[in-house]
Design a protein around this motif. Sequence first.
Motif, PDB file in Angstrom:
ATOM      1  N   THR A 207      -8.942  -1.275   2.548  1.00 43.16           N
ATOM      2  CA  THR A 207      -7.691  -0.698   2.070  1.00 43.16           C
ATOM      3  C   THR A 207      -7.848  -0.338   0.589  1.00 43.16           C
ATOM      4  O   THR A 207      -8.829  -0.703  -0.060  1.00 43.16           O
ATOM      5  CB  THR A 207      -6.504  -1.680   2.225  1.00 43.16           C
ATOM      6  N   SER A 208      -6.847   0.341   0.050  1.00 41.87           N
ATOM      7  CA  SER A 208      -6.907   0.797  -1.336  1.00 41.87           C
ATOM      8  C   SER A 208      -6.386  -0.247  -2.324  1.00 41.87           C
ATOM      9  O   SER A 208      -6.415  -0.014  -3.534  1.00 41.87           O
ATOM     10  CB  SER A 208      -6.082   2.077  -1.480  1.00 41.87           C
ATOM     11  N   THR A 209      -5.902  -1.390  -1.846  1.00 45.15           N
ATOM     12  CA  THR A 209      -5.311  -2.379  -2.733  1.00 45.15           C
ATOM     13  C   THR A 209      -6.324  -2.980  -3.700  1.00 45.15           C
ATOM     14  O   THR A 209      -7.512  -3.093  -3.381  1.00 45.15           O
ATOM     15  CB  THR A 209      -4.635  -3.501  -1.924  1.00 45.15           C
TER      16      THR A 209
ATOM     17  N   LEU B 119      -4.921   3.448   7.651  1.00 43.87           N
ATOM     18  CA  LEU B 119      -4.271   2.160   7.915  1.00 43.87           C
ATOM     19  C   LEU B 119      -4.637   1.643   9.301  1.00 43.87           C
ATOM     20  O   LEU B 119      -4.921   0.451   9.486  1.00 43.87           O
ATOM     21  CB  LEU B 119      -2.753   2.309   7.794  1.00 43.87           C
TER      22      LEU B 119
ATOM     23  N   LEU C  88       0.844  -1.195   0.000  1.00 44.93           N
ATOM     24  CA  LEU C  88       0.000   0.000   0.000  1.00 44.93           C
ATOM     25  C   LEU C  88       0.879   1.244   0.000  1.00 44.93           C
ATOM     26  O   LEU C  88       1.826   1.340   0.799  1.00 44.93           O
ATOM     27  CB  LEU C  88      -0.911   0.019   1.238  1.00 44.93           C
TER      28      LEU C  88
ATOM     29  N   MET D 113      -2.368   5.366   1.322  1.00 39.73           N
ATOM     30  CA  MET D 113      -3.297   5.449   2.448  1.00 39.73           C
ATOM     31  C   MET D 113      -2.665   6.241   3.582  1.00 39.73           C
ATOM     32  O   MET D 113      -1.455   6.143   3.826  1.00 39.73           O
ATOM     33  CB  MET D 113      -3.684   4.046   2.949  1.00 39.73           C
TER      34      MET D 113
END
Length: 436
Positions: A344-346, A293, A285, A288
């Motif tokens: 999360t942004s993944t 997080l 990541l 973020m």
Amino acid sequence: MKTLYLECAMGAAGDMLMGALYELCPEKERFLAEMNQLLPGVFLEAEPVLRQGIAGTHMRVRIHGQEEGHGHSHEHEHDHSHGHEHDHGHGHGHDHGHEHRSLEDIETLIDGFPLPESVRERAKRVYGRIAQAESQAHGVSVGEVHFHEVGAMDAVMDVTGVCLLMDLLSPEAVAASPVTVGSGTVHTAHGLLPVPAPATARLLTGIPVAAGDIACELCTPTGAALLREFSEDFGPMPAGVLLDCGHGCGTKDFPRANCLRAFLLETEGSSGGPNDLVTELKANLDDMTGEALGFAMERLLEAGALDVSFLPLQMKKNRPGVLLTCLCRPAEADALARELLRYTSTFGVRRTDCPRYALTPECRTVPTELGALPCKTGSGFGLTKRKAEYEPLAEAARARNIPLESALRALLRGIEENHGGDCQEASQKGENICEK
């Protein structure tokens, strides 16, 4: 390594689990004696039964001389919200004018049982799981989930009995088969609900299940909560030497034997190799914030992760980033991967299943000059480690306005007095406070 394997081909319920474990227990008279001193007027007996030609045990609970919920498929379910109880197979209703008990009432009741603290804590955790699932399933707060007075006593015996038998058997590992949940519908005070019931489905999230060909509720919320609490993995029976087998039976006859089987095995873990399996979920990541997080970590831990950690990374285009690692049980990996993608942004999560060398954990209470304090113990591979539980230690230090190190030293002295004088003091965090 002594491994307990639970075969749930006909589902799972509290009385079935208790019956199967009872047949494996070498101290049957002691178990019944301890259980029958818990609640006035509540009596537990082990009844030999036959199901499709297979001999097993049905654990019968009598309350003031009467069996609560006779006619259930498996056991006696008592969870409800807003004052309504789930019948889960009742052939009759209950007087809703009876007193109802909240989760807090049940926990207070269990706290008063003359049983080891580890047993009481497991029983309370199981009830907490049921209440949380009922809360989510019916859109109410945990505080609004109540348990019917008579039914609650019955369920308390089921839950506490399984926890006590697990303590007496002390398996080094517990695994279970995929769970057959049944099909069709079930009549409840909420109306006609699908099988598995909503609370049961929530408790079984991440666990392999099958409907089977029996149109009935085979897995109850109590059975699901007990499996979730004790089983570390769900899959085929591990290879090993079969030591014993127990059959716990439900009350109803089906075309196949209505029983849960518990196998006690000597497995290869005793050879000194890996004795456990965990899953690592990972994602890189770089976009973020620290707050985001931290929030993701909280959500993953709430969803059942064993641990969540961050490591700094140097990523493409020279951007600083972090490696998020989520440690979990294999059976919960799919559900936690979805949570990781959600929070999360993944765009992708990597999965690795890892054999590991794991000590068998146990929580015991140590008498100290500050009162009784819990101490986590891990044993196996020829050694034993003991570790302070931070929150109770910090609470004791705050209550007496003393440094955390002073509370830790008091715990160390208690351990030395109760476990011998070979304890080694560790850091202020109490990370590894005793090792033999």
